[in-house]
Design a protein around this motif. Structure first.
Motif, short mmCIF file in Angstrom:
data_model
loop_
_atom_site.label_atom_id
_atom_site.label_comp_id
_atom_site.label_asym_id
_atom_site.label_seq_id
_atom_site.Cartn_x
_atom_site.Cartn_y
_atom_site.Cartn_z
N GLN A 1 -7.15 -4.96 3.27
CA GLN A 1 -7.69 -3.81 3.99
C GLN A 1 -8.25 -4.22 5.35
O GLN A 1 -8.06 -3.53 6.36
CB GLN A 1 -8.78 -3.12 3.16
N CYS B 1 -7.73 3.16 0.70
CA CYS B 1 -9.10 2.68 0.87
C CYS B 1 -10.09 3.82 0.63
O CYS B 1 -11.16 3.60 0.01
CB CYS B 1 -9.29 2.10 2.27
N TRP C 1 0.84 -1.20 0.00
CA TRP C 1 0.00 0.00 0.00
C TRP C 1 0.88 1.25 0.00
O TRP C 1 0.52 2.27 -0.59
CB TRP C 1 -0.92 0.01 1.21
N ALA D 1 -14.02 1.44 4.12
CA ALA D 1 -13.75 2.87 4.34
C ALA D 1 -14.50 3.37 5.57
O ALA D 1 -13.97 4.15 6.36
CB ALA D 1 -14.15 3.67 3.10
N TRP E 1 -12.68 2.14 8.65
CA TRP E 1 -11.55 3.01 8.98
C TRP E 1 -12.04 4.23 9.76
O TRP E 1 -11.44 4.62 10.77
CB TRP E 1 -10.85 3.47 7.70
N PHE F 1 -15.52 -1.25 -1.52
CA PHE F 1 -14.64 -0.68 -0.50
C PHE F 1 -15.34 0.37 0.38
O PHE F 1 -14.69 0.99 1.22
CB PHE F 1 -13.39 -0.08 -1.16
#
Length: 382
Positions: free
Chosen positions: A44, A97, A5, A111, A114, A107
């Motif tokens: 992720q 992300c 990443w 997201a 996160w 995603f």
């Protein structure tokens, strides 16, 4: 996989490359994950778990300490710096992300996860420090400042300027006077003096630069090809390939265009005097977001060859939003460049966060601006 990443991001990863890194045949990747996207998704999820664990470790380090809002600045600066330096691959995973969520529904959930990791972290930290309504502001400022701190310019200056940013944020939270910020002032002057000299382009090359930048801004880095630029710019494939022969040259042209757009937005001007919440929500409705800037920030943080953009991207923020903040503050004190940059971080984070919203954004944006306004209006003039 975490390191990838940082090294190349989603646009730079292929099944063949991952096969070479892991020693697993390409067929095994598709057998176990179904697609490259699903492999990214699994990675992720692992990064989110690692980030959650890291946050818990940071909070445990001051168990038993009885902090107050006045102790918060040191904590905030340490968290931003440690995240960007010690857990750098995770920092890149988070930002990748966010970009992936704008182009693939797959995603959107990670997201959001996160966002939840950091929301819970800062809610708990703010509870310990007694920040009250300021918690929301802290979350927004962290979301953007931790992105900018990924861009490395001069390590000592960057770290000292981060401390000053944290103390300015603390002034918002505590109602005390804005501190002096000699490191940020120095960095700002250096950024102004060292603006990269961009090449003069003929009309055709300028069209290519503009088209390449718009593709990244609207569709993402993975969509940038010579053919896509030719179609967007109304040019032949041969013309684009002649002007910019390699993918690397085309990428540099795109970032040149994005950088030019950023510099134009940074020029001092009188900000519009309309309703700020309506203005921001209107930008989102018209497709305005921070995607192009985010791609540029990530590339600059990742590629030493783009480091000439670093100082300007980090330290010339806030020039267009300064007059808007002055209106919110009133006449009892003057807004400085560091506080204006802090305000710019808050607004940029709002654009990035609410770009994913599926409903009308005016009400939550206005509610957040109301909280911020209460804080900035109580800051002491001396």
């Amino acid at each position: 996989m975490q390191e990838q990443w940082e090294l190349g991001g989603a646009a730079g990863m292929s099944a063949r490359q991952i096969s070479g890194l892991t020693g697993a045949p390409v067929s095994s990747i598709y057998h176990h994950f179904g697609s490259l996207e699903h492999l990214f998704l699994r990675s992720q999820q692992a990064c989110i778990a690692a980030a959650r664990q890291w946050g818990e470790e940071q909070l445990r380090q001051f168990d038993g300490f009885a902090p107050s809002p006045h102790a918060f600045a040191g904590f905030f600066a340490q968290i931003v710096d440690a995240w960007c330096e010690q857990r750098r691959p995770l920092a890149f995973a988070w930002r990748e992300c966010q970009l992936l969520a704008q182009q693939s529904p797959l995603f959107r959930e990670p997201a959001e996860q996160w966002s939840q990791v950091w929301e819970r972290f800062w809610d708990e930290a703010a509870r310990r420090f007694g920040l009250g309504d300021g918690t929301l502001v802290v979350r927004r400022v962290f979301e953007n400042e931790s992105f900018l701190h990924m861009i490395r310019w001069r390590r000592m200056v960057d770290r000292a300027a981060l401390d000053e940013t944290a103390r300015s944020l603390s002034a918002w939270l505590t109602g005390t006077a804005m501190p002096v910020a000699p490191w940020r002032e120095y960095a700002r002057e250096e950024a102004l003096c060292s603006m990269p000299t961009l090449p003069d382009r003929d009309d055709t090359a300028a069209r290519i630069v503009d088209a390449a930048a718009r593709i990244i801004d609207e569709e993402g880095l993975a969509r940038l090809t010579h053919r896509a630029v030719a179609d967007r710019g109304g040019l032949t494939l041969g013309t684009v390939s002649h002007k910019f022969r390699t993918k690397s040259a085309l990428l540099e042209a795109a970032f040149e265009g994005l950088y030019r757009a950023n510099v134009e937005r940074l020029q001092p001007e009188t900000a519009p005097r309309g309703d700020l919440a309506d203005d921001l929500a209107g930008m989102l409705r018209r497709g305005g977001n921070a995607r192009g800037s985010d791609e540029l920030f990530l590339a600059t943080a990742r590629d030493p060859g783009l480091s000439q953009f670093g100082a300007q991207l980090r330290y010339l923020r806030g020039r267009t939003s300064r007059s808007t903040l002055q209106d919110l503050v009133g006449e009892h004190r003057t807004v400085g460049v560091t506080e204006a940059a802090l305000f710019s971080s808050f607004l940029t984070s709002q654009l990035r966060i609410y770009a994913r919203a599926q409903t009308d954004t005016v009400r939550p944006i206005r509610a957040e601006l109301t909280i911020l306004t209460r804080l900035v209006q109580r800051v002491s003039a001396t």
